[in-house]
Design an enzyme around this catalytic site. Structure first.
Site, PDB file in Angstrom:
ATOM      1  N   GLU A  95      -0.112  -0.979   5.852  1.00  0.00           N
ATOM      2  CA  GLU A  95       0.923  -0.402   6.704  1.00  0.00           C
ATOM      3  C   GLU A  95       0.714   1.091   6.886  1.00  0.00           C
ATOM      4  O   GLU A  95       0.916   1.633   7.975  1.00  0.00           O
ATOM      5  CB  GLU A  95       2.308  -0.667   6.107  1.00  0.00           C
ATOM      6  N   ASP A 112       0.850  -1.200   0.000  1.00  0.00           N
ATOM      7  CA  ASP A 112       0.000   0.000   0.000  1.00  0.00           C
ATOM      8  C   ASP A 112       0.879   1.242   0.000  1.00  0.00           C
ATOM      9  O   ASP A 112       2.023   1.205   0.451  1.00  0.00           O
ATOM     10  CB  ASP A 112      -0.942   0.007   1.215  1.00  0.00           C
TER      11      ASP A 112
HETATM   12  N1  BES Z   1       8.520   3.594   5.578  1.00  0.00           N
HETATM   13  C1  BES Z   1       7.817   4.410   6.532  1.00  0.00           C
HETATM   14  C2  BES Z   1       8.630   4.633   7.798  1.00  0.00           C
HETATM   15  C3  BES Z   1       9.767   5.567   7.532  1.00  0.00           C
HETATM   16  C4  BES Z   1       9.501   6.902   7.358  1.00  0.00           C
HETATM   17  C5  BES Z   1      11.060   5.120   7.463  1.00  0.00           C
HETATM   18  C6  BES Z   1      10.533   7.778   7.088  1.00  0.00           C
HETATM   19  C7  BES Z   1      12.087   5.995   7.182  1.00  0.00           C
HETATM   20  C8  BES Z   1      11.824   7.337   6.996  1.00  0.00           C
HETATM   21  C9  BES Z   1       6.475   3.760   6.835  1.00  0.00           C
HETATM   22  O1  BES Z   1       5.813   3.344   5.673  1.00  0.00           O
HETATM   23  C10 BES Z   1       5.588   4.781   7.468  1.00  0.00           C
HETATM   24  O2  BES Z   1       5.251   5.732   6.824  1.00  0.00           O
HETATM   25  N2  BES Z   1       5.209   4.559   8.711  1.00  0.00           N
HETATM   26  C11 BES Z   1       4.223   5.380   9.341  1.00  0.00           C
HETATM   27  C12 BES Z   1       3.584   4.537  10.407  1.00  0.00           C
HETATM   28  C13 BES Z   1       2.176   4.923  10.728  1.00  0.00           C
HETATM   29  C14 BES Z   1       1.264   4.984   9.535  1.00  0.00           C
HETATM   30  C15 BES Z   1       1.613   3.966  11.767  1.00  0.00           C
HETATM   31  C16 BES Z   1       4.887   6.596   9.935  1.00  0.00           C
HETATM   32  O3  BES Z   1       6.064   6.554  10.325  1.00  0.00           O
HETATM   33  O4  BES Z   1       4.227   7.635   9.970  1.00  0.00           O
HETATM   34 MN    MN Z   2       7.008   2.268   4.451  1.00  0.00          MN
HETATM   35 MN    MN Z   3       5.028   5.243   4.730  1.00  0.00          MN
END
Ligand code: BES
Ligand code: MN
Ligand code: MN
Length: 466
Positions: free
Chosen positions: A162, A93
């Site tokens: 996710e 997603d």
């Molecule tokens: N891949 C990201 C996490 C991430 C963000 C890693 C920036 C490295 C740099 C992941 O898909 C994400 O966006 N996670 C969300 C989690 C939330 C939706 C529960 C986040 O960090 O906001």
């Molecule tokens: Mn991610």
């Molecule tokens: Mn993300």
């Protein structure tokens, strides 16, 4: 399998790279905006595309329904039973693409654009997480193509929720624990320090996300007839949101820091030596100055300190021209990034108590939790981390740095808790990739090195057992 050569696999990756880009472009064309019901069919199509691809390279792959988006689960069990067993995790997603008018090319029509560091692929999901998950899919494909089999046992789990709090993931992990348990969970969904600066992420912040809804008058009121004599929910909302931070940048919830573990001095030392380009980092955001807790470096604030941000706010009249009303409602979305050993549910209770003490009694309000994820640390002395270090050093010609990550990948904590497995976070993104923003991109150099690194990692992991 011991001694099976990695060289021909790396050569095959190089030879096949144009086709690997074409496959990623195909996946990026599918608008799998998991959070938006209007895209539900498209999101499922991305899952089916992955099942088909994994089958094509020789995996037993299945689409597994959940109450929400399906899981993609795949296995390759041809390696000897005593070989290491890896569980790869990714998400198909992507974030909603809006605001659309800020994209230079349509978000789901991937464009290859020449950038200052070579060609890059611009599309929603380019780096988060389609491009990154394809790094390991391509590496696995190359091993299978060259040697006919993998040097380790491999299982795969790719989810489609996710970006919207992974509601169905934990029950799925619990129900399928035996099938999914492996020695370590490998994830490519984080970043590097620079295009030639490999990194392994060993700390991830957690998250506690809420929507706060306030209701004052029973309807929008004339602000001349009522103004000054009745409560305005936007004012109340602004006051409580402003009160969340102290003057010095700390978060004002009583008890919020009680469980925060101070950064290990050895890690602080290590981070001090990281060639972090603070100006460049701010530059990618169009800013010149950082904010935050006094006495902490920017890296420490980002990776090892909690924070609180309002992510959205609305209420009253926001259309063209003016309209003199006191609105009936006001609301905000806000999130806390958490660090070890903070507990997102406990933070929720602290926030609830904080609001209860501040919102006047004649306003109705509700606080709706929108997603929780625990912070994690991964052991830095595990054999798999050692294997990853060697693989990255080989491909980049340089030892990877051990870094933190300000973002959250809640599955890491869930997998730790439910399957007893640590995660290995090998990310290939860059700070300027515009993750979650218009014109998201993935440098083709990062894609190529990511595939090579995963191919080399498989060879290193094969040496650990068997
Ligand atoms: N891949 C990201 C996490 C991430 C963000 C890693 C920036 C490295 C740099 C992941 O898909 C994400 O966006 N996670 C969300 C989690 C939330 C939706 C529960 C986040 O960090 O906001
Ligand atoms: Mn991610
Ligand atoms: Mn993300």
């Amino acid at each position: 399998m011991r001694g099976v050569g990695v060289e021909p696999v790396l050569a095959a990756v190089e030879r096949d790279f144009a086709a690997a880009v074409a496959r990623l472009v195909e996946l990026l064309r599918i608008p799998s905006v998991g959070t938006d019901p209007a895209y539900a069919e498209d999101t499922k199509r991305a899952a089916i595309w992955l099942v088909d691809r994994l089958r094509a390279i020789g995996f037993e792959a299945t689409l597994r329904p959940t109450a929400g988006m399906p899981m993609v689960v795949a296995h390759d069990r041809e390696a000897p039973a005593d070989a290491a067993h890896l569980l790869y995790y990714g998400h198909y997603d992507v974030q909603p693409p809006d605001p659309l008018d800020e994209w230079k090319s349509p978000p789901f029509e991937p464009a290859i654009v020449e950038g200052p560091r070579g060609p890059r692929l611009v599309a929603r999901g380019a780096v988060d997480d389609k491009g990154q998950l394809m790094t390991w899919v391509e590496a696995l494909a190359a091993w299978k193509a060259v040697h006919g089999r993998l040097p380790v046992r491999v299982s795969i789990l790719i989810e489609g929720e996710e970006e919207s709090a992974s509601e169905n993931l934990e029950p799925f992990l619990v129900a399928n624990a035996e099938e999914l348990r492996a020695d370590v969970c490998v994830i490519s969904d984080t970043g590097m320090l620079g295009i030639d600066e490999p990194a392994i992420t060993t700390m991830l912040r957690g998250i506690a996300y809420f929507e706060l809804r306030l209701r004052g008058p029973s309807r929008d009121l004339h602000s001349g007839m009522f103004g000054g004599a009745v409560p305005n929910p936007i004012h109340v909302l602004c006051r409580v949101l402003a009160a969340l931070h102290e003057e010095d940048g700390r978060i004002a919830l009583p008890g919020f820091y009680d469980r925060v573990v101070d950064l290990d001095p050895a890690i602080r030392d290590q981070w001090q030596r990281i060639p972090f380009d603070e100006k460049g980092f701010l530059d990618t955001a169009g800013l010149a100055r950082s904010v935050g807790e006094a006495g902490r470096t920017v890296l420490e604030r980002l990776w090892a300190r909690p924070c609180c941000d309002v992510n959205g706010i609305w209420g009253g009249y926001t259309g063209e021209g003016s309209k003199t009303v006191i609105p009936a409602r006001a609301a905000a979305k806000l999130s806390f990034r958490l660090v070890p050993e903070q507990d997102p549910h406990e933070v929720g209770e602290q926030l609830r108590a904080f609001l209860a003490a501040r919102i006047p009694a004649d306003l109705d309000w509700e606080l709706v939790p929108m997603g929780m994820g625990r912070p994690i640390r991964v052991p830095t002395d595990s054999p798999f981390l050692g294997a990853a270090r060697r693989a990255l050093a080989r491909v980049f010609g340089k030892e990877p740095a051990l870094i933190g990550c300000g973002g959250s990948i809640p599955v890491t904590a869930t997998i730790h808790r439910r399957l007893g497995m640590d995660s290995l976070l090998l990310g290939f993104g860059l700070d300027d990739d515009r993750v979650h923003s218009p014109n998201e991109k993935f440098e083709l150099a990062c894609y190529r090195k990511g595939i090579l690194a995963h191919a080399a990692f498989l060879a290193e992991a094969a040496k650990l057992r068997g």
